[in-house]
Design an enzyme around this catalytic site. Structure first.
Site, mmCIF file in Angstrom:
data_model
loop_
_atom_site.group_PDB
_atom_site.id
_atom_site.type_symbol
_atom_site.label_atom_id
_atom_site.label_comp_id
_atom_site.label_asym_id
_atom_site.label_seq_id
_atom_site.Cartn_x
_atom_site.Cartn_y
_atom_site.Cartn_z
ATOM 1 N N SER A 1 41.912 -23.237 9.378
ATOM 2 C CA SER A 1 41.434 -21.989 9.631
ATOM 3 C C SER A 1 42.202 -21.663 10.905
ATOM 4 O O SER A 1 42.631 -22.541 11.617
ATOM 5 C CB SER A 1 39.998 -21.781 10.151
ATOM 6 O OG SER A 1 39.728 -20.717 11.045
ATOM 7 N N TYR B 1 32.302 -24.883 13.947
ATOM 8 C CA TYR B 1 33.251 -24.585 12.809
ATOM 9 C C TYR B 1 34.806 -24.907 13.473
ATOM 10 O O TYR B 1 35.419 -25.659 12.333
ATOM 11 C CB TYR B 1 32.862 -23.325 12.370
ATOM 12 C CG TYR B 1 33.679 -22.887 11.293
ATOM 13 C CD1 TYR B 1 33.592 -23.176 9.907
ATOM 14 C CD2 TYR B 1 34.899 -21.879 11.586
ATOM 15 C CE1 TYR B 1 34.523 -22.790 8.811
ATOM 16 C CE2 TYR B 1 36.009 -21.656 10.675
ATOM 17 C CZ TYR B 1 35.830 -21.936 9.242
ATOM 18 O OH TYR B 1 36.487 -21.318 8.145
HETATM 19 N N1 LIG Z 1 36.836 -16.254 4.851
HETATM 20 C C1 LIG Z 1 37.453 -16.435 5.864
HETATM 21 O O1 LIG Z 1 37.688 -15.427 6.585
HETATM 22 C C2 LIG Z 1 38.112 -17.800 5.871
HETATM 23 C C3 LIG Z 1 39.153 -17.867 7.053
HETATM 24 C C4 LIG Z 1 39.515 -19.211 7.549
HETATM 25 C C5 LIG Z 1 39.279 -20.300 6.908
HETATM 26 N N2 LIG Z 1 38.323 -20.011 5.519
HETATM 27 C C6 LIG Z 1 37.791 -21.212 4.922
HETATM 28 O O2 LIG Z 1 38.091 -21.028 3.387
HETATM 29 C C7 LIG Z 1 37.371 -21.910 2.551
HETATM 30 C C8 LIG Z 1 36.839 -21.219 1.413
HETATM 31 O O3 LIG Z 1 35.737 -20.252 2.105
HETATM 32 P P1 LIG Z 1 35.617 -18.849 1.742
HETATM 33 O O4 LIG Z 1 35.880 -17.834 2.596
HETATM 34 O O5 LIG Z 1 36.366 -18.528 0.337
HETATM 35 O O6 LIG Z 1 33.991 -18.784 1.436
HETATM 36 P P2 LIG Z 1 32.928 -18.683 0.171
HETATM 37 O O7 LIG Z 1 33.510 -17.257 -0.614
HETATM 38 O O8 LIG Z 1 31.824 -18.432 0.715
HETATM 39 O O9 LIG Z 1 33.207 -19.940 -0.519
HETATM 40 C C9 LIG Z 1 32.709 -21.089 -0.024
HETATM 41 C C10 LIG Z 1 32.972 -21.921 -1.596
HETATM 42 O O10 LIG Z 1 32.317 -23.424 -1.015
HETATM 43 C C11 LIG Z 1 31.299 -23.905 -1.908
HETATM 44 N N3 LIG Z 1 30.558 -24.788 -0.927
HETATM 45 C C12 LIG Z 1 29.821 -24.356 -0.070
HETATM 46 N N4 LIG Z 1 29.639 -25.620 0.562
HETATM 47 C C13 LIG Z 1 29.981 -26.525 -0.089
HETATM 48 C C14 LIG Z 1 29.698 -27.990 -0.369
HETATM 49 N N5 LIG Z 1 28.804 -28.842 0.547
HETATM 50 N N6 LIG Z 1 30.043 -28.793 -1.502
HETATM 51 C C15 LIG Z 1 30.796 -28.045 -2.226
HETATM 52 N N7 LIG Z 1 31.025 -26.866 -2.104
HETATM 53 C C16 LIG Z 1 30.365 -26.104 -1.451
HETATM 54 C C17 LIG Z 1 30.568 -22.649 -2.126
HETATM 55 O O11 LIG Z 1 29.863 -22.704 -3.435
HETATM 56 P P3 LIG Z 1 28.421 -22.919 -3.778
HETATM 57 O O12 LIG Z 1 27.532 -22.071 -2.647
HETATM 58 O O13 LIG Z 1 28.026 -22.708 -5.317
HETATM 59 O O14 LIG Z 1 28.270 -24.428 -3.478
HETATM 60 C C18 LIG Z 1 31.934 -21.540 -2.512
HETATM 61 O O15 LIG Z 1 32.318 -21.924 -3.730
HETATM 62 C C19 LIG Z 1 36.426 -22.537 3.520
HETATM 63 O O16 LIG Z 1 36.827 -23.767 3.879
HETATM 64 C C20 LIG Z 1 36.185 -21.739 4.619
HETATM 65 O O17 LIG Z 1 36.180 -22.559 5.765
HETATM 66 C C21 LIG Z 1 37.609 -18.942 5.377
#
Ligand SMILES: NC(=O)c1ccc[n+]([C@@H]2O[C@H](COP(=O)([O-])OP(=O)(O)OC[C@H]3O[C@@H](n4cnc5c(N)ncnc54)[C@H](OP(=O)(O)O)[C@@H]3O)[C@@H](O)[C@H]2O)c1
Length: 257
Positions: free
Chosen positions: A144, A157
């Site tokens: 991130s 985080y």
């Molecule tokens: N969105 C942003 O702005 C942003 C920015 C920078 C980085 N990121 C990173 O991008 C990645 C994906 O996030 P996203 O934004 O796409 O969020 P998201 O839509 O909330 O997706 C998160 C995913 O992770 C799964 N998950 C959560 N905790 C878990 C665990 N303990 N074990 C296995 N699966 C788990 C969730 O599924 P279930 O609930 O079904 O388990 C879901 O499929 C993350 O690493 C996040 O930190 C996101």
């Protein structure tokens, strides 16, 4: 040149929605022979598999990002079903720990660090020991922009993502030359995890990005597939900001100084 992953088998953690699901879709579109998608909740991951279609090339598994057993079992299942394990996308992430470091709940910090920080190492070790140390491969971690510089609200985080940044470089060093390890560092992307950072304030948040908008999951997914593919065959240990320019193209202050 088209970015392709023909014949490769990939594991994408946290793929029941958001960036993970988009990455699975892009991998399938780029020719992956098999994509194993994981998340904690059976209903979520099964529904994602249905949305992706292609049951011959998609396997849904319940697996926790912070579990050694789940990581090892998922690698074994990928090899059993599809014959290899060439690509790992460490995407699963969580953020229950909002608040200043001075008083943020320590239980939430522990959980954040277990999933975001320890998780990618566990899954990289599982792939390395189970397949990649002998056959090669490519790992992409999802960090991130918060792992590159401090910011308000989500310090615990951000620390976990800084650890992902250094884990990426350390593993790239240790796993070379057979396995490449890179990371993407997204800014605000339209997903469930980041909802508090964009919902209702999308225009203002978009305007803080030189490219004038927040990110879509596909913006990040395409960068992940590039790094995972042979198109990036001489790239390892790199942290690629996928951030609408906030890291590389934003002025230092609002006055431009
Ligand atoms: N969105 C942003 O702005 C942003 C920015 C920078 C980085 N990121 C990173 O991008 C990645 C994906 O996030 P996203 O934004 O796409 O969020 P998201 O839509 O909330 O997706 C998160 C995913 O992770 C799964 N998950 C959560 N905790 C878990 C665990 N303990 N074990 C296995 N699966 C788990 C969730 O599924 P279930 O609930 O079904 O388990 C879901 O499929 C993350 O690493 C996040 O930190 C996101």
């Amino acid at each position: 040149m088209e970015v392709r992953v023909d014949g490769k088998v990939a594991i994408v953690t946290g793929a029941s929605r958001g960036i993970g699901e988009a990455t699975a879709a892009e991998l399938l579109g780029a020719g992956a022979a098999g994509v194993v998608i994981t998340s904690r909740r059976e209903a979520n991951i099964t529904e994602a598999a249905e949305r992706l279609g292609q049951p011959d090339r998609v396997m849904a598994r319940v697996a926790r990002a912070d579990s050694v057993e789940d990581a090892d079992a998922t690698v074994a299942a990928a090899i059993e079903r599809f014959g290899s394990c060439d690509i790992l996308v460490n995407n699963a992430g969580t953020n229950p720990s909002a608040g200043s470091l001075a008083d943020v709940d320590l239980g939430a910090v522990e959980k954040t660090w277990a999933v975001n920080q320890l998780g990618p190492l566990l899954w990289a070790r599982a792939c390395w020991g189970g397949y990649m140390s002998r056959h090669g491969g490519s790992i992409v971690n999802v960090a991130s922009v918060g792992g590159l510089r401090p910011g308000p609200f989500i310090g615990a985080y951000n620390i976990s993502k800084a650890a992902v940044v250094h884990t990426t470089r350390q593993l790239a060093h240790e796993f070379a030359p057979g396995v490449r390890v890179n990371a993407v560092a997204p800014s605000v992307v339209r997903t469930h995890l980041a909802r508090a950072l964009w919902e209702g304030i999308e225009e203002q948040v978009g305007a803080t990005h030189p490219l004038g908008r927040i990110g879509e999951p596909e913006d990040v997914a395409r960068a992940i597939v590039f790094l995972a593919s042979d198109a990036a065959s001489w790239i390892t240990g790199v942290i690629l900001p996928v951030d609408g320019g906030v890291t590389g193209a934003a002025a230092a202050t609002s006055l431009g100084a």
